[in-house]
Scaffold this motif. Structure first.
Motif, PDB file in Angstrom:
ATOM      1  N   LYS A 149       7.184 -21.672  51.001  1.00  0.00           N
ATOM      2  CA  LYS A 149       8.192 -22.303  51.255  1.00  0.00           C
ATOM      3  C   LYS A 149       8.886 -22.165  52.648  1.00  0.00           C
ATOM      4  CE  LYS A 149      12.707 -23.510  49.907  1.00  0.00           C
ATOM      5  NZ  LYS A 149      14.416 -22.336  49.237  1.00  0.00           N
ATOM      6  N   GLU A 165      14.297 -23.443  55.519  1.00  0.00           N
ATOM      7  CA  GLU A 165      13.731 -22.601  54.172  1.00  0.00           C
ATOM      8  C   GLU A 165      12.934 -21.395  54.010  1.00  0.00           C
ATOM      9  OE1 GLU A 165      12.390 -26.459  53.189  1.00  0.00           O
ATOM     10  OE2 GLU A 165      13.726 -27.761  53.962  1.00  0.00           O
ATOM     11  N   VAL A 166      12.546 -21.454  55.522  1.00  0.00           N
ATOM     12  CA  VAL A 166      11.728 -20.295  55.320  1.00  0.00           C
ATOM     13  C   VAL A 166      11.812 -18.617  55.088  1.00  0.00           C
ATOM     14  CG1 VAL A 166      10.765 -19.886  57.619  1.00  0.00           C
ATOM     15  CG2 VAL A 166       9.257 -19.566  56.256  1.00  0.00           C
ATOM     16  N   SER A 167      10.892 -17.842  54.725  1.00  0.00           N
ATOM     17  CA  SER A 167      10.215 -16.417  54.747  1.00  0.00           C
ATOM     18  C   SER A 167       9.635 -15.731  56.012  1.00  0.00           C
ATOM     19  CB  SER A 167      10.803 -15.644  53.620  1.00  0.00           C
ATOM     20  OG  SER A 167      10.643 -14.273  53.519  1.00  0.00           O
ATOM     21  N   ASN A 180       9.440 -12.994  56.676  1.00  0.00           N
ATOM     22  CA  ASN A 180       8.611 -12.475  55.963  1.00  0.00           C
ATOM     23  C   ASN A 180       7.133 -12.511  55.274  1.00  0.00           C
ATOM     24  OD1 ASN A 180       9.558 -10.130  57.949  1.00  0.00           O
ATOM     25  ND2 ASN A 180      10.949  -9.638  55.908  1.00  0.00           N
ATOM     26  N   GLU A 181       7.342 -13.554  54.595  1.00  0.00           N
ATOM     27  CA  GLU A 181       6.477 -13.944  53.505  1.00  0.00           C
ATOM     28  C   GLU A 181       5.425 -14.753  54.387  1.00  0.00           C
ATOM     29  OE1 GLU A 181       6.111 -17.479  49.604  1.00  0.00           O
ATOM     30  OE2 GLU A 181       7.780 -16.473  50.549  1.00  0.00           O
TER      31      GLU A 181
END
Length: 112
Positions: free
Chosen positions: A11, A96-98, A100-101
């Motif tokens: 995302k 919007e971004v993680s 870590n992911e």
């Protein structure tokens, strides 16, 4: 091998690209103008080379190892960031971004 498109499943990812060891574009996916994808590949390649040089200098000045090879880098602006590992980079929306992911997936794409 994980495909470059897998970064788009994270995302907030806008676009991703892979470049060759000379900085030329190998492939690009997502929302990036084809005319700018080559320039983005050159930018990411150049930043990676600069980071390698800085790591070499830190090793020489500090006498401590572990600075090279660099695992990757990120540059953040107010709305977007560019993150890279090896010869793979992606552009993400910060809100919007993680991260870590993103870095977990980026590592898999760059090293598989």
């Amino acid at each position: 091998m994980m495909r470059l498109e897998s970064l788009l499943s994270v995302k907030g990812t806008v676009a991703a690209l892979r470049f060759y060891d000379d900085g030329s574009l190998a492939e690009a996916v997502g929302e990036i103008d084809p005319g700018y994808a080559g320039l983005a590949a050159e930018l990411c390649y150049a930043n990676g080379r600069i980071l390698q040089q800085q790591g070499d200098m830190l090793t020489a000045f500090s006498g401590m190892g572990g600075w090279t090879p660099p695992r990757g880098w990120a540059m953040s602006g107010p709305e977007l960031s560019v993150c890279a590992m090896g010869e793979v980079a992606c552009f993400v929306r910060n809100a919007e971004v993680s991260f870590n992911e993103l870095f977990h997936t980026l590592y898999k794409v760059a090293h598989d």
